[in-house]
Design a protein around this motif. Structure first.
Motif, PDB file in Angstrom:
ATOM      1  N   ASP A  91     -55.910   8.772 -28.667  1.00 46.09           N
ATOM      2  CA  ASP A  91     -57.234   8.560 -28.084  1.00 46.09           C
ATOM      3  C   ASP A  91     -58.233   8.187 -29.186  1.00 46.09           C
ATOM      4  N   PRO A  92     -58.864   7.009 -29.106  1.00 43.18           N
ATOM      5  CA  PRO A  92     -59.834   6.614 -30.129  1.00 43.18           C
ATOM      6  C   PRO A  92     -60.969   7.624 -30.322  1.00 43.18           C
ATOM      7  N   LEU A  93     -61.294   8.392 -29.290  1.00 40.12           N
ATOM      8  CA  LEU A  93     -62.319   9.426 -29.430  1.00 40.12           C
ATOM      9  C   LEU A  93     -61.882  10.487 -30.440  1.00 40.12           C
ATOM     10  N   ASN A  94     -60.578  10.717 -30.540  1.00 41.81           N
ATOM     11  CA  ASN A  94     -60.033  11.748 -31.417  1.00 41.81           C
ATOM     12  C   ASN A  94     -59.560  11.198 -32.758  1.00 41.81           C
ATOM     13  N   LEU A  95     -59.775   9.923 -33.011  1.00 43.99           N
ATOM     14  CA  LEU A  95     -59.249   9.296 -34.216  1.00 43.99           C
ATOM     15  C   LEU A  95     -60.351   8.653 -35.043  1.00 43.99           C
ATOM     16  N   MET A  96     -60.169   8.729 -36.360  1.00 45.79           N
ATOM     17  CA  MET A  96     -61.148   8.133 -37.263  1.00 45.79           C
ATOM     18  C   MET A  96     -60.477   7.834 -38.598  1.00 45.79           C
ATOM     19  N   ALA A  97     -60.723   6.646 -39.121  1.00 43.76           N
ATOM     20  CA  ALA A  97     -60.267   6.321 -40.473  1.00 43.76           C
ATOM     21  C   ALA A  97     -61.112   7.128 -41.453  1.00 43.76           C
ATOM     22  N   ALA A  98     -60.446   7.702 -42.452  1.00 50.55           N
ATOM     23  CA  ALA A  98     -61.159   8.550 -43.413  1.00 50.55           C
ATOM     24  C   ALA A  98     -60.390   8.604 -44.729  1.00 50.55           C
ATOM     25  N   ASP A  99     -61.041   9.181 -45.713  1.00 50.05           N
ATOM     26  CA  ASP A  99     -60.475   9.380 -47.040  1.00 50.05           C
ATOM     27  C   ASP A  99     -59.184  10.190 -46.949  1.00 50.05           C
ATOM     28  N   GLY A 100     -58.084   9.638 -47.433  1.00 51.43           N
ATOM     29  CA  GLY A 100     -56.779  10.284 -47.339  1.00 51.43           C
ATOM     30  C   GLY A 100     -56.725  11.681 -47.945  1.00 51.43           C
ATOM     31  N   PRO A 101     -57.170  11.872 -49.195  1.00 47.00           N
ATOM     32  CA  PRO A 101     -57.127  13.217 -49.773  1.00 47.00           C
ATOM     33  C   PRO A 101     -57.968  14.242 -48.991  1.00 47.00           C
TER      34      PRO A 101
END
Length: 175
Positions: A110-120
């Protein structure tokens, strides 16, 4: 959202949420690339992938407040990862074990529950909830807990008392 205790992690595996990065919106692109395309700016797409595979771009990382340049590759792709705002293990322990396999697959993609972010930063977060982890970028905390709350409400998940109190404390200070 209901406030209950954390259920046991018994039976949890990532596989309970379907194949990773399924194409649940049936646009021909996997969810990971959909989220990269949504969250990055100036992205370029890998030729020959039907405009699906993100090759590069820039992320204004909401978790850290920094800018990260993304270049797909064996040594660089982990710099930016896709985070489940409500971690799947946490969801499992707070009601997702009662969802159907299709509902769990939808939750995981679900795109609402997903976000690109800093891996570490995502690695440091692990499967922690709002009672034990909040983004280092304090300016993003309101949006973060609002999205967690929206996801948990959408999928009829619950929160622990400590999580409820942490979320309420953040939301009480939002504009």
């Amino acid at each position: 959202m209901p406030v209950k205790g954390r259920a046991p992690k018994t039976g949890y595996t990532r596989d309970e949420f379907g194949p990773a990065w399924a194409d649940t919106d049936h646009n021909g692109c996997d969810t990971r690339n959909d989220i990269l395309a949504r969250d990055l700016t100036g992205e370029t797409l890998k030729p020959g992938t039907k405009n699906c595979v993100v090759a590069s771009g820039t992320l204004a990382d909401k978790y850290t407040g920094t800018t990260i340049n993304f270049v797909r590759g064996q040594d660089t792709s982990s710099d930016i990862q896709i985070d489940h705002i409500v971690p799947l293990s946490d969801a499992w322990q707070k009601g997702a074990q009662q969802l159907s396999a299709d509902q769990r697959k939808e939750l995981a993609n679900d795109p609402l529950n997903l976000m690109a972010a800093d891996g570490p930063t995502i690695s440091a977060k692990g499967d922690k909830d709002a009672a034990t982890w909040l983004p280092p970028n304090k300016a993003f905390r309101c949006e973060y807990v609002e999205r967690q709350t929206a996801v948990k409400t959408k999928y009829n998940l619950w929160v622990t008392q400590a999580e409820h109190d942490a979320i309420a404390g953040i939301l009480n200070n939002c504009q």
